[in-house]
Write an enzyme that holds these catalytic residues in place. Structure first.
Site, PDB file in Angstrom:
ATOM      1  N   GLU A 469      -5.591  38.286 -20.698  1.00  0.00           N
ATOM      2  CA  GLU A 469      -5.468  39.478 -19.746  1.00  0.00           C
ATOM      3  C   GLU A 469      -4.704  40.485 -20.074  1.00  0.00           C
ATOM      4  O   GLU A 469      -5.176  41.636 -20.587  1.00  0.00           O
ATOM      5  CB  GLU A 469      -5.216  39.252 -18.440  1.00  0.00           C
ATOM      6  CG  GLU A 469      -5.867  38.198 -17.638  1.00  0.00           C
ATOM      7  CD  GLU A 469      -7.849  38.647 -18.078  1.00  0.00           C
ATOM      8  OE1 GLU A 469      -8.196  39.353 -17.367  1.00  0.00           O
ATOM      9  OE2 GLU A 469      -7.961  36.758 -17.710  1.00  0.00           O
ATOM     10  N   ASP A 543     -16.683  36.341 -21.353  1.00  0.00           N
ATOM     11  CA  ASP A 543     -16.658  38.246 -22.235  1.00  0.00           C
ATOM     12  C   ASP A 543     -17.423  37.704 -23.779  1.00  0.00           C
ATOM     13  O   ASP A 543     -17.937  38.881 -23.586  1.00  0.00           O
ATOM     14  CB  ASP A 543     -14.753  37.796 -22.852  1.00  0.00           C
ATOM     15  CG  ASP A 543     -14.248  38.145 -22.198  1.00  0.00           C
ATOM     16  OD1 ASP A 543     -13.916  38.364 -20.661  1.00  0.00           O
ATOM     17  OD2 ASP A 543     -12.611  37.408 -22.618  1.00  0.00           O
TER      18      ASP A 543
END
Ligand code: ADP
Length: 657
Positions: A469, A543
């Protein structure tokens, strides 16, 4: 009407239900009266039952005295009916008590017997024994119980009809509680009618924002209220308007408000209500709907989700096209053409897929007007918040503008959901008023799903998630066109183990650079894993999926690759012949694949390079994240320094800094 209490204001009994009940009531009564007459007739016309008597008693008391006139032996009944001489009847007290008299036709007694032969023999002997009985007239007969015969025929028939009706009712009920249910009503339209008595409370005031759409709809209402104003100058009243827009943007709400404002009857039904399992029902429902509407003109017909029937008709009829749907659509087109422009029936339809609608439906003269109801802009969202926060008890720190800023891309329905969710969160915390933080929590919840703090995550996994992250956060912080970051968290939410929250910019158009920057920040997580741990994980699946889709869109739809050039293989009409084959050659497919691969790789390399250059800061962000679990843009600013761009991604001029 008691039924209204169960539902909100819009669930009115379908048109015609009342009449049906009346008819049914009358029908039942006719049957009951006929049955009563039949039973009564049977009852009154029945002769008085004869008295049972044993052979011995009969022989000694009656036969011996010569009182018998006739004997009718009932072969199938195992008995003999005795008819006395009329003058002897009243000498029998038992018979008198039963209501027999001189004029009674009889039989007055019956004698049961075991076998016919035995009885005949006994009778013969007795006649020989008593001369008074010699001249008795003996006859034979069979007894028919016609009542039993009738029942044995009628009962199975009634049972069969009963079961049939039961299933038919169930079927039509399952199909949406049709007009009064019942098989004979399947062809009736299921439109709900709102008129003056229906007392709809929604008005245009409840529809926030959507100024242009509202104006168009208001105009239609005023057409209906005072048509002369428009027709005086030779203008024609439009036949229909199509509300087009993404789900939850208030199309249905607008139609309901229209019903509340216009004092004309309003028929409302959903596109899928037309189609039933029976063939031909859809078309007949369309006819019925228009027939009813014409009777009530001036009025409005509202068809929600019209794409259910209005989908473009197939070009190849052998491809298993839905014939029933096409018939329904054809009927709708015919009906829309069929009525006069000034008949005062206006059709309003809503869809979120205008692109797949049949072009015949969209041409002028049918849905003359298309009203776009788009996702609300900043200002509109503020208005919508105002509408939905009105019933809530709010703390003084609520700023509508701030809330609107936090919710880009939200539809009206999402905002209504945020308001409700915030109130629930505040109530759970036993607060006396809903505060700003409750709204922020509600927004997070709606965007990311429910927090899942009880999920067990190993420390090593937590570290991996934090660095992943932090990778997203660091890369996007360093890119000019990436969306501004709001916060980063490693608290699991819904299915995600962590998330970087952005405030997406509301752009009408997006440039290639912006798309590439976004792709780069999306890949920042995987890049961080590789740089820091030298090992990659499954955590980046989502992603990668996003990056891949975006890259394919850039190459094959937006014409953003040099090798493919300005070609777009997107078919917005949805009617292409390419549904099973690609609109390009195998060779082009290979080039597209290669271009996509190159584009994603380049973005990935750029992310890796950025992270290598800022390795130290990236580590700091990750460590802070492990420590606090949630960090905000202020923390990033402290570690990575202020971004030299405005929120919109524009470079800040030196004098502004
Ligand atoms: P759709 O466009 O899918 O038909 P709806 O009209 O059913 O959406 O909207 C769902 C709910 O969202 C409404 O009942 C209302 O509470 C809320 N909503 C949507 N748009 C607005 C708006 N412009 N103003 C106020 N509320 C809205």
């Amino acid at each position: 009407m008691a039924e209204n209490n169960k539902h909100d204001n819009f669930d009115f009994p379908p048109v015609g239900r009342k009449n049906n009940k009346m008819q049914k009531f009358g029908g039942y009564w006719t049957y009951i009266i006929i049955a009563a007459i039949l039973i009564g007739y049977q009852f009154f016309s029945m002769p008085t039952n004869p008295e049972r008597i044993s052979w011995q008693e009969f022989k000694n008391e009656i036969l011996a005295k010569g009182e018998v006139k006739d004997i009718v032996i009932i072969r199938n009944g195992g008995k003999a009916n005795i008819f006395l001489k009329p003058e002897k009847i009243e000498t029998h007290d038992k018979l008198v008590a039963k209501g027999f008299n001189k004029k009674s036709t009889g039989p007055q007694y019956y004698v049961p017997f075991g076998t016919l032969e035995q009885f005949e023999k006994n009778l013969e002997d007795a006649q020989k024994e008593y001369p008074e009985a010699a001249d008795i007239h003996i006859d034979y007969g069979d007894e028919y119980n016609w009542w039993a015969d009738v029942i044995s025929i009628l009962l199975p028939l009634a049972l069969f009809i009963g079961i049939w009706v039961f299933f038919m009712r169930r079927m039509s009920k399952n199909a949406g509680g049709g007009a009064g249910g019942g098989i004979f009503n399947v062809g009736k339209s299921k439109a709900k009618l709102f008129d003056k008595e229906s007392n709809i409370k929604i008005t245009f005031k409840d529809v926030a924002g959507l100024a242009e759409a509202k104006q168009e709809v208001e105009e239609i209402v005023s057409f209906l209220k005072s048509p002369d104003k428009y027709t005086k100058l030779g203008g024609k009243i439009p036949k229909g308007a199509l509300l087009v827009g993404p789900p939850g943007t208030g199309k249905t709400l607008m139609a309901k408000a229209m019903a509340g404002e216009a004092n004309v009857p309003f028929f409302s039904m959903s596109g899928s209500d037309f189609v039933e399992m029976f063939v031909g029902v859809g078309a007949s429902r369309v006819r019925d709907l228009f027939k009813q509407a014409k009777e009530k003109a001036p009025c409005i017909i509202f068809i929600d989700e019209i794409d259910a029937i209005g989908r473009a008709r197939g070009r190849n009829p052998n491809m298993g096209a839905n014939d029933e749907r096409e018939n329904t659509l054809n009927q709708l087109l015919t009906e829309m053409d069929g009525f006069e422009t000034n008949s005062g029936v206006i059709i309003l339809a809503a869809t979120n897929r205008a692109d797949i609608l049949d072009s015949a439906l969209l041409r002028a003269g049918r849905f003359d007007r298309q009203i776009y109801v788009d996702l609300p802009e900043l200002k509109d969202r503020e208005e919508i918040f105002k509408v939905h926060l009105k019933p809530l008890k709010l703390a003084s720190d609520i700023d509508y503008g701030f809330l609107a800023k936090q919710t880009p891309g939200f539809s009206g329905a999402d905002i209504a959901n945020v308001a409700n969710e915030a109130a629930l969160i505040a109530a759970r915390k036993n607060k006396s008023a809903v505060e700003k933080q409750d709204f922020l929590d509600a927004i997070d919840r709606i965007v990311g799903g429910l927090e899942n703090r009880s999920k067990v995550i190993k420390p090593s996994e937590k570290k991996a998630i934090a660095y992943h992250e932090a990778g997203h956060a660091t890369v996007s912080w360093l890119l000019q066109h990436a969306h501004p970051l709001l916060k980063v968290t490693i608290v699991p939410r819904g299915k995600a183990l962590g998330a970087a929250w952005y405030l997406p910019q509301e752009r009408q158009i997006t440039t290639k650079d912006q798309l590439l920057d976004q792709m780069c920040s999306v890949l920042g997580g995987r890049a961080a894993e590789e740089i820091v741990f030298g090992e990659i994980s499954t955590g980046a699946q989502n992603d990668l999926e996003r990056a891949t889709k975006q890259a394919y869109a850039m190459v094959s739809i937006y014409g953003m690759s040099d090798k493919i050039g300005m070609l777009s293989y997107y078919d917005s009409s949805g009617q292409s012949d390419y549904s099973f084959t690609k609109p390009y050659s195998e060779k082009t497919a290979e080039v597209i694949d290669q271009e996509v691969k190159d584009m994603v790789s380049a973005a990935y390399e750029r992310a890796k390079q950025l992270l290598s250059e800022h390795k130290d800061q990236h580590r700091q962000v990750a460590e802070l994240l492990i420590e606090r679990e949630v960090i905000f843009s202020d923390d990033l600013e402290r570690i990575l320094g202020e971004r030299p761009w405005t929120e919109d991604g524009d470079t800040i001029q030196p004098e502004e800094l």
